[in-house]
Design a protein around this motif. Sequence first.
Motif, PDB file in Angstrom:
ATOM      1  N   UNK A 149       0.991  -1.046  -0.144  1.00 46.47           N
ATOM      2  CA  UNK A 149      -0.095   0.135   0.122  1.00 46.47           C
ATOM      3  C   UNK A 149       0.896   1.270  -0.173  1.00 46.47           C
ATOM      4  N   UNK A 150       1.972   1.298   0.768  1.00 45.14           N
ATOM      5  CA  UNK A 150       2.909   2.322   0.760  1.00 45.14           C
ATOM      6  C   UNK A 150       3.651   2.679  -0.514  1.00 45.14           C
ATOM      7  N   UNK A 151       3.853   1.400  -1.271  1.00 50.45           N
ATOM      8  CA  UNK A 151       4.275   1.589  -2.615  1.00 50.45           C
ATOM      9  C   UNK A 151       3.120   2.264  -3.561  1.00 50.45           C
ATOM     10  N   UNK A 152       2.084   2.055  -3.475  1.00 50.22           N
ATOM     11  CA  UNK A 152       0.921   2.664  -4.087  1.00 50.22           C
ATOM     12  C   UNK A 152       0.923   4.119  -3.859  1.00 50.22           C
ATOM     13  N   UNK A 153       0.948   4.356  -2.670  1.00 53.83           N
ATOM     14  CA  UNK A 153       0.682   5.866  -2.025  1.00 53.83           C
ATOM     15  C   UNK A 153       1.749   6.483  -2.597  1.00 53.83           C
ATOM     16  N   UNK A 154       3.032   6.152  -2.517  1.00 54.61           N
ATOM     17  CA  UNK A 154       4.259   6.930  -3.125  1.00 54.61           C
ATOM     18  C   UNK A 154       4.107   7.191  -4.564  1.00 54.61           C
ATOM     19  N   UNK A 155       3.758   6.129  -5.272  1.00 54.48           N
ATOM     20  CA  UNK A 155       3.477   6.401  -6.848  1.00 54.48           C
ATOM     21  C   UNK A 155       2.288   7.444  -6.900  1.00 54.48           C
ATOM     22  N   UNK A 156       1.319   7.358  -6.263  1.00 51.98           N
ATOM     23  CA  UNK A 156       0.081   8.184  -6.435  1.00 51.98           C
ATOM     24  C   UNK A 156       0.559   9.843  -6.137  1.00 51.98           C
ATOM     25  N   UNK A 157       1.422  10.013  -5.178  1.00 56.77           N
ATOM     26  CA  UNK A 157       2.060  11.173  -4.753  1.00 56.77           C
ATOM     27  C   UNK A 157       3.261  11.525  -5.464  1.00 56.77           C
ATOM     28  N   UNK A 158       3.727  10.801  -6.467  1.00 60.86           N
ATOM     29  CA  UNK A 158       4.803  11.129  -7.109  1.00 60.86           C
ATOM     30  C   UNK A 158       6.098  11.386  -6.452  1.00 60.86           C
ATOM     31  N   UNK A 159       6.170  10.389  -5.427  1.00 62.69           N
ATOM     32  CA  UNK A 159       7.224  10.552  -4.266  1.00 62.69           C
ATOM     33  C   UNK A 159       7.982   9.110  -4.324  1.00 62.69           C
ATOM     34  N   UNK A 160       9.054   9.321  -3.517  1.00 60.25           N
ATOM     35  CA  UNK A 160       9.801   7.849  -3.037  1.00 60.25           C
ATOM     36  C   UNK A 160       9.149   7.292  -2.105  1.00 60.25           C
ATOM     37  N   UNK A 161       9.061   5.812  -2.041  1.00 58.87           N
ATOM     38  CA  UNK A 161       8.473   5.095  -0.884  1.00 58.87           C
ATOM     39  C   UNK A 161       9.238   5.538   0.456  1.00 58.87           C
ATOM     40  N   UNK A 162       8.283   5.873   1.512  1.00 59.33           N
ATOM     41  CA  UNK A 162       9.023   6.138   2.613  1.00 59.33           C
ATOM     42  C   UNK A 162       9.284   4.987   3.606  1.00 59.33           C
ATOM     43  N   UNK A 163      10.553   4.827   4.056  1.00 61.66           N
ATOM     44  CA  UNK A 163      10.666   3.537   5.049  1.00 61.66           C
ATOM     45  C   UNK A 163      10.141   3.810   6.534  1.00 61.66           C
ATOM     46  N   UNK A 164       9.141   2.826   6.804  1.00 61.52           N
ATOM     47  CA  UNK A 164       8.745   3.063   8.299  1.00 61.52           C
ATOM     48  C   UNK A 164       9.442   2.218   9.246  1.00 61.52           C
TER      49      UNK A 164
END
Length: 80
Positions: A65-80
Amino acid sequence: MANDTAPDQAAPIEFTAQRRMDLMRAISRAYPPYAIWWSAGIYYATTPKPGGGDNTLYDTNAGDLCKQLAAALGREVVEL
């Protein structure tokens, strides 16, 4: 050959309700303006669309889901 088999898949990690809430809060902070929620084994991320309605992403895996969010926002994936 005896050693020519694929390894077994690891069992999914089971979260306590508190750990799941902590994870969802962390994802929500990392990917504003999405609200994160979970139901029946699926993580959801919802944000309002301009002009009405909402945009919802979902996955059974929080990392995906984080990967999808990053793609939707045009950003890099955030490491939690």
